[in-house]
Design a protein around this motif. Structure first.
Motif, PDB file in Angstrom:
ATOM      1  N   UNK A  19      39.211  49.667  57.625  1.00 42.07           N
ATOM      2  CA  UNK A  19      38.939  48.936  56.383  1.00 42.07           C
ATOM      3  C   UNK A  19      37.741  49.549  55.661  1.00 42.07           C
ATOM      4  N   UNK A  20      37.872  49.717  54.355  1.00 39.27           N
ATOM      5  CA  UNK A  20      36.793  50.277  53.534  1.00 39.27           C
ATOM      6  C   UNK A  20      36.245  49.184  52.623  1.00 39.27           C
ATOM      7  N   UNK A  21      34.915  49.056  52.613  1.00 43.67           N
ATOM      8  CA  UNK A  21      34.227  48.137  51.706  1.00 43.67           C
ATOM      9  C   UNK A  21      33.306  48.971  50.834  1.00 43.67           C
ATOM     10  N   UNK A  22      33.705  49.180  49.593  1.00 47.50           N
ATOM     11  CA  UNK A  22      32.909  49.979  48.645  1.00 47.50           C
ATOM     12  C   UNK A  22      32.012  49.033  47.855  1.00 47.50           C
ATOM     13  N   UNK A  23      30.696  49.275  47.942  1.00 46.92           N
ATOM     14  CA  UNK A  23      29.722  48.425  47.261  1.00 46.92           C
ATOM     15  C   UNK A  23      29.158  49.164  46.059  1.00 46.92           C
ATOM     16  N   UNK A  24      29.246  48.522  44.888  1.00 45.58           N
ATOM     17  CA  UNK A  24      28.744  49.107  43.645  1.00 45.58           C
ATOM     18  C   UNK A  24      27.747  48.129  43.028  1.00 45.58           C
ATOM     19  N   UNK A  25      26.585  48.641  42.643  1.00 41.22           N
ATOM     20  CA  UNK A  25      25.561  47.807  42.013  1.00 41.22           C
ATOM     21  C   UNK A  25      25.556  48.072  40.512  1.00 41.22           C
ATOM     22  N   UNK A  26      25.854  47.036  39.735  1.00 45.48           N
ATOM     23  CA  UNK A  26      25.917  47.143  38.279  1.00 45.48           C
ATOM     24  C   UNK A  26      25.169  45.954  37.682  1.00 45.48           C
ATOM     25  N   UNK A  27      24.158  46.247  36.875  1.00 38.76           N
ATOM     26  CA  UNK A  27      23.375  45.185  36.219  1.00 38.76           C
ATOM     27  C   UNK A  27      22.871  44.168  37.230  1.00 38.76           C
ATOM     28  N   UNK A  28      22.285  44.687  38.298  1.00 43.06           N
ATOM     29  CA  UNK A  28      21.740  43.849  39.372  1.00 43.06           C
ATOM     30  C   UNK A  28      22.799  42.982  40.054  1.00 43.06           C
ATOM     31  N   UNK A  29      24.065  43.380  39.913  1.00 39.43           N
ATOM     32  CA  UNK A  29      25.162  42.665  40.555  1.00 39.43           C
ATOM     33  C   UNK A  29      25.804  43.584  41.601  1.00 39.43           C
ATOM     34  N   UNK A  30      25.992  43.071  42.792  1.00 44.07           N
ATOM     35  CA  UNK A  30      26.654  43.824  43.858  1.00 44.07           C
ATOM     36  C   UNK A  30      28.148  43.480  43.859  1.00 44.07           C
ATOM     37  N   UNK A  31      28.955  44.475  43.523  1.00 43.21           N
ATOM     38  CA  UNK A  31      30.408  44.309  43.493  1.00 43.21           C
ATOM     39  C   UNK A  31      30.986  44.931  44.753  1.00 43.21           C
ATOM     40  N   UNK A  32      31.727  44.140  45.525  1.00 45.64           N
ATOM     41  CA  UNK A  32      32.336  44.612  46.763  1.00 45.64           C
ATOM     42  C   UNK A  32      33.829  44.838  46.520  1.00 45.64           C
ATOM     43  N   UNK A  33      34.280  46.050  46.801  1.00 42.89           N
ATOM     44  CA  UNK A  33      35.688  46.426  46.640  1.00 42.89           C
ATOM     45  C   UNK A  33      36.239  46.707  48.031  1.00 42.89           C
ATOM     46  N   UNK A  34      37.234  45.935  48.439  1.00 38.27           N
ATOM     47  CA  UNK A  34      37.734  45.964  49.813  1.00 38.27           C
ATOM     48  C   UNK A  34      39.192  46.406  49.805  1.00 38.27           C
ATOM     49  N   UNK A  35      39.542  47.397  50.638  1.00 39.96           N
ATOM     50  CA  UNK A  35      40.923  47.877  50.721  1.00 39.96           C
ATOM     51  C   UNK A  35      41.108  48.682  52.000  1.00 39.96           C
ATOM     52  N   UNK A  58      27.856  47.082  28.814  1.00 39.25           N
ATOM     53  CA  UNK A  58      27.684  46.019  27.836  1.00 39.25           C
ATOM     54  C   UNK A  58      26.431  45.207  28.139  1.00 39.25           C
ATOM     55  N   UNK A  59      25.986  44.489  27.138  1.00 36.64           N
ATOM     56  CA  UNK A  59      24.753  43.727  27.288  1.00 36.64           C
ATOM     57  C   UNK A  59      24.941  42.477  28.143  1.00 36.64           C
ATOM     58  N   UNK A  60      26.078  41.847  28.016  1.00 37.79           N
ATOM     59  CA  UNK A  60      26.271  40.622  28.791  1.00 37.79           C
ATOM     60  C   UNK A  60      26.376  40.938  30.274  1.00 37.79           C
ATOM     61  N   UNK A  61      25.977  39.951  31.069  1.00 50.16           N
ATOM     62  CA  UNK A  61      25.962  40.122  32.514  1.00 50.16           C
ATOM     63  C   UNK A  61      27.374  40.271  33.053  1.00 50.16           C
ATOM     64  N   UNK A  62      27.520  41.119  34.049  1.00 50.85           N
ATOM     65  CA  UNK A  62      28.828  41.358  34.638  1.00 50.85           C
ATOM     66  C   UNK A  62      29.215  40.202  35.555  1.00 50.85           C
ATOM     67  N   UNK A  63      30.421  39.726  35.410  1.00 47.99           N
ATOM     68  CA  UNK A  63      30.962  38.688  36.290  1.00 47.99           C
ATOM     69  C   UNK A  63      32.457  38.919  36.460  1.00 47.99           C
ATOM     70  N   UNK A  64      33.068  38.115  37.310  1.00 49.55           N
ATOM     71  CA  UNK A  64      34.488  38.311  37.592  1.00 49.55           C
ATOM     72  C   UNK A  64      35.371  38.060  36.377  1.00 49.55           C
ATOM     73  N   UNK A  65      34.965  37.140  35.508  1.00 49.43           N
ATOM     74  CA  UNK A  65      35.751  36.895  34.301  1.00 49.43           C
ATOM     75  C   UNK A  65      35.779  38.126  33.407  1.00 49.43           C
ATOM     76  N   UNK A  66      34.629  38.794  33.267  1.00 47.14           N
ATOM     77  CA  UNK A  66      34.591  40.025  32.481  1.00 47.14           C
ATOM     78  C   UNK A  66      35.424  41.127  33.120  1.00 47.14           C
ATOM     79  N   UNK A  67      35.289  41.240  34.438  1.00 48.33           N
ATOM     80  CA  UNK A  67      36.081  42.263  35.138  1.00 48.33           C
ATOM     81  C   UNK A  67      37.572  42.008  34.962  1.00 48.33           C
ATOM     82  N   UNK A  68      37.970  40.747  35.069  1.00 50.53           N
ATOM     83  CA  UNK A  68      39.378  40.390  34.973  1.00 50.53           C
ATOM     84  C   UNK A  68      39.932  40.639  33.571  1.00 50.53           C
TER      85      UNK A  68
END
Length: 338
Positions: A19-35, A58-68
């Motif tokens: 299992x791979x867990x790729x962690x990306x830090x964007x705008x002080x947000x830790x995004x975990x991508x699992x596959x 973008x200026x607005x904070x990153x969240x799951x709604x924006x990603x989606x």
């Protein structure tokens, strides 16, 4: 502090090999991508998920709604909040995207399975009918059916069978033609199968047959998509198993096993004549050998003597070849060729 989804991801990482867990830090947000790389399309993950996230400015904070809604390019994405499903999603070949302090996560369909291309049938050999046979990939097989039956009433119900393999089984039928009670009965039987793994459609066939000891088959197998669609259009139910290139058709009558795909494409009278020949061939196959034994062993006197090349006895003993008018010990006549 990590939320429950991140904790669950760390837990299944220790349990699932590779299992791979790729962690990306964007705008002080830790995004975990699992596959799991072996069953996912890694190019799609890199180009449609990771790259758009890294290019987010973008200026607005990153969240799951924006990603989606406006970041990733995957066409098939759903939201979920059940942490117990994360493991199943990953094992299916999907990619899970989670962010700290979020009360949900995203599931992207990035499934990629090695499969062979559609080839000519090996079992149902025909002359005029189409030659696209099923493969071991369920989605490819269903696409062949969707291609031929473009009806909104075509229903595909999925059932997962197998404690270990979690094999996808599709029940395909036309809702306004098929018998609803029979459809429910078939689905109930499939859902009630308790087994570690399903490797081929033959496993399903044994479990849903009404009588396992019957000599006559109750379920037929098909390899060609046109035959399958013809049966579905007649109100029958098709059962397809992921990993099997043979589909099941039920219910099936004995006379239908004498049917061929070419019968539906040839002249009606020619097809009827050929089907009658099949019935006659079946009758001769079942009766000719028994008729021969009955005549030779028990009623030899009805055979003209000039067609008999040796002595015929009711009992298989030694041949002394007595005179033509003599009889055997039990009264059977002995015929001697001059």
């Amino acid at each position: 502090m990590k939320n429950k989804y991140i904790n669950k991801i760390q837990q299944i990482k220790n349990e699932i090999s590779g299992l791979i867990v790729r962690k990306i830090t964007i705008s002080d947000k830790d995004v975990h991508i699992v596959f799991i790389p072996q069953i996912t399309n890694r190019d799609s993950i890199s180009n449609n998920i990771i790259r758009p996230l890294l290019q987010y400015n973008k200026k607005e904070s990153l969240n799951l709604d924006n990603i989606f809604s406006s970041v990733i390019y995957i066409d098939d994405v759903i939201e979920d909040s059940d942490e117990s499903k994360i493991e199943n999603y990953v094992l299916e070949g999907k990619t899970v995207i989670a962010i700290l302090d979020e009360d949900k996560y995203l599931v992207a369909n990035t499934i990629s399975v090695e499969k062979r291309t559609t080839e000519s049938p090996q079992i149902e050999t025909t002359i005029r009918s189409p030659r696209d046979a099923f493969t071991e990939n369920l989605d490819s097989n269903l696409s062949l059916i969707r291609y031929r039956i473009q009806d909104k009433s075509l229903k595909i119900d999925y059932v997962t069978v197998g404690k270990r393999t979690k094999t996808a089984v599709a029940v395909v039928y036309i809702s306004d033609i098929a018998n609803k009670k029979y459809v429910d009965q078939i689905k109930k039987k499939i859902e009630g199968i308790k087994i570690d793994g399903i490797m081929e459609s033959g496993y399903i066939q044994k479990f849903i047959s009404n009588k396992a000891t019957t000599l006559f088959p109750q379920i037929g197998i098909v390899e060609k998509s046109d035959s399958t669609c013809a049966n579905i259009s007649d109100g029958k139910i098709c059962i397809m198993v992921n990993g099997s290139n043979l589909a099941l058709i039920t219910p099936k009558n004995l006379i239908e096993f004498l049917d061929a795909s070419d019968d539906h494409y040839d002249n009606t009278y020619i097809a009827l004549f050929i089907k009658v020949l099949r019935l006659e061939a079946l009758f001769i196959t079942l009766t000719l050998s028994a008729l021969y034994v009955a005549i030779v062993a028990f009623h030899a006197d009805i055979i003209p003597s000039q067609y008999i090349s040796h002595c015929i006895f009711k009992d298989y003993g030694s041949c002394e070849c007595p005179s033509r008018d003599s009889t055997y010990g039990n009264g059977s006549r002995v015929v001697k060729r001059s």
